[in-house]
Design an enzyme around this catalytic site. Structure first.
Site, PDB file in Angstrom:
ATOM      1  CE  LYS A  17      -3.844   1.802   2.840  1.00  0.00           C
ATOM      2  NZ  LYS A  17      -4.655   1.518   4.053  1.00  0.00           N
ATOM      3  CB  SER A  65      -7.713   3.430   3.323  1.00  0.00           C
ATOM      4  OG  SER A  65      -6.965   2.754   4.325  1.00  0.00           O
ATOM      5  CB  SER A  86      -8.901   0.987   6.227  1.00  0.00           C
ATOM      6  OG  SER A  86      -7.952   0.985   7.266  1.00  0.00           O
TER       7      SER A  86
END
Length: 550
Positions: A147, A222, A246
């Site tokens: 990420k 996210s 998330s």
């Protein structure tokens, strides 16, 4: 005199609690009204999106993409396949699907190929046994995606923010360093919402990441970039993060496994945003995501900073000796008013399987205190101070720019930021203004639920519950569905480990799943159940393609 003081104390306590309940009920009703209004506003847009045809990912044509990371690592160690071959196949798949899902922020494909060739040369000349290699370099030659909010030296670390000067990580985050030491090869950094502050994945830098099962829908957030890559077969191991779900919501929406570990097991250093608040690591965590459940303990052992974790995760779990509990919306109406029939079905399927195969009783639980779960879990998290945000003055997260000015700029189409990043400032300022007595009451409710569940589960119990109320919704609909995040957020505020597990596809062909939670330091229990779910229900399923997949 003593009687009078006692009476006043009781009166004050009741008044304080009643005052807290009034604030709580008012807040809840206001949120529900806002969600209803947003749903009405978004309805026409949702109808328009339904009329569009989803774009399909190309079919998965290489069988190496169907192997788990554990199998790939074993075959590389045995020189049955080369690391260069594996890395090349994953790079090709990334290039193939990214035009469809828009998940990659920056790649390091050329560097990864060089590292893969170095691994192959190392294996030709080294004299260690296969067991020694597995012990010291368990990920040798295996590709990993990360990420963008997690630092990789020299790579973008902007976390979806349109900074005046793009942020580059000056050093590896702790989990990245450990992944490299284990022999993992980093491929890329993937898309996140701005400052990771949304359960969807879009920003003004990279744009919108799409769900590989239906591009009209969100992959969640996210960690949506990572989930989309995993779900499309373009990644097998992922380093993501989780605060308020998330890491788990994207895992559910894209049909893969996501694990929120016990707080403290994995270092959170090197993540953007971060915080110097001592409570930050209790709520926020780096979360491994994988396509295969068997890879979860391996990856968690590698990235953990606690030497006892490896021993804990190596413990043998006898599923028939565990105690099982479940909860849903009917037993806890304050959490979610309804869940759709596909999600209900997953819980029913799992409970029946456990009862029929292992002869256990899966007990339904009801906790009155969970009626306020959305409020006390959200307030517990938002109370954290010093979180990096778009409102920072310079590099100091404790000095804020004007929230009102940023709202005004947004309304005048002059702000470079997304609504959800600005909305964080509104929520934070609102929570800061709430009476201390009310916030203390929420903390007390959170503590009471934590103690109750710890006592209930003990060291041999797991809790089954929904991850989310529905499968993936259409893009930009999260705000109207924000209440449904409670089943995820609650485990961040409680500090419990929890594993999101895919349970197949819905009638619409979208991934559905559920969560397995346990008492802190009992991650091995949730992962053992996740592995049983994978064996029984199939785990990850490749997304549909126009030509079909092998």
């Amino acid at each position: 005199m003593e009687v009078s003081l006692s009476f006043l104390t009781i009166f004050y306590t009741k008044l304080r609690y009643n005052y807290s309940e009034i604030i709580l009920l008012s807040t809840r009703r206001l949120i529900k009204i806002l969600c209803l209004l947003l749903a009405c506003l978004m309805k026409p847009l949702a109808v328009c999106r339904k009329l569009k045809k989803p774009v399909r990912c190309p079919p998965i044509s290489n069988k190496l993409l169907f192997l788990s990371a554990s199998e790939l690592a074993r075959k590389i160690r045995r020189k049955e396949i080369s690391s260069e071959e594996v890395v090349s196949v994953y790079i090709a798949r990334c290039r193939e699907v990214n035009p469809v899902i828009n998940a990659i922020v920056q790649d390091r494909f050329e560097a990864a190929l060089i590292e893969a060739r170095n691994v192959d040369n190392f294996l030709k000349n080294q004299k260690k046994t296969e067991d020694e290699l597995e012990q010291n370099l368990p990920l040798l030659g295996v590709p990993v995606t990360v990420k963008e909010s997690i630092g990789i030296e020299g790579m973008s670390n902007s976390a979806g923010v349109k900074w005046p000067i793009p942020k580059i990580a000056f050093e590896d985050a702790d989990v990245v360093r450990r992944t490299r030491l284990a022999g993992g090869i980093l491929l890329l950094v993937s898309n996140t919402p701005e400052m990771c502050m949304c359960w969807e994945t879009y920003n003004n830098v990279k744009g919108t990441t799409k769900n590989p099962y239906d591009t009209r829908r969100t992959p969640g957030g996210s960690s949506g970039g990572e989930a989309a890559l995993l779900g499309s077969g373009a990644s097998v191991l992922s380093l993501a993060s989780d605060i308020g779900g998330s890491g788990r919501l994207p895992a559910m929406f894209c049909g893969v496994f996501g694990h929120k570990p016990t707080p403290g097991w994995v270092s959170v250093s090197g993540h953007m945003p971060g915080s110097d608040d001592k409570n930050w690591p209790s709520f926020f965590c780096i979360a491994p995501m994988t396509r295969y459940a068997q890879d979860l303990p391996m990856l968690l052992k590698i990235i953990s900073q606690d030497p006892q974790v490896s021993e804990r995760l190596s413990q043998k779990v006898e599923l028939k000796k565990l105690r099982y509990f479940y909860m849903d919306c009917k037993s806890n109406k304050g959490i979610i008013n309804s869940i759709d029939k596909d999600v209900k079905s997953t819980i029913k399927k799992l409970t029946k399987h456990l009862e029929n195969i292992y002869g256990v009783t899966v007990q339904k639980i009801k906790l009155k205190e969970l009626e306020d779960a959305f409020e006390f879990s959200t307030i517990s998290i938002v109370q954290i101070d010093g979180v990096e945000s778009i409102f920072m003055k310079g590099n100091n997260p404790k000095e804020w720019k004007s929230v009102n000015l940023e709202i005004l700029k947004y309304l005048c189409f002059l702000s470079p930021h997304n609504f959800h990043a600005i909305f964080y400032g509104v929520i934070k300022k609102t929570v800061d203004m709430l009476p201390k007595s009310f916030k203390q009451r929420m903390i007390e409710k959170n503590s009471a639920v934590k103690k109750h569940l710890e006592d209930l589960l003990g060291d041999d119990g797991v809790l089954i519950c929904p991850t989310f109320s529905t499968s993936a919704f259409f893009h930009y609909e999260m705000l109207q569905n924000v209440y449904y995040s409670t089943f995820m957020t609650i485990f961040n505020s409680l500090g419990f480990p929890v594993t999101q597990c895919p349970m197949g596809l819905s009638e619409n062909g979208l991934p559905i799943g559920l969560q397995i939670a346990a008492k802190p330091n009992c991650d091995h229990l949730t992962i053992a159940v996740a592995q049983e779910i994978e064996r029984t229900f199939g785990g990850w399923q490749a997304p549909p393609s126009s030509e079909g997949a092998i």
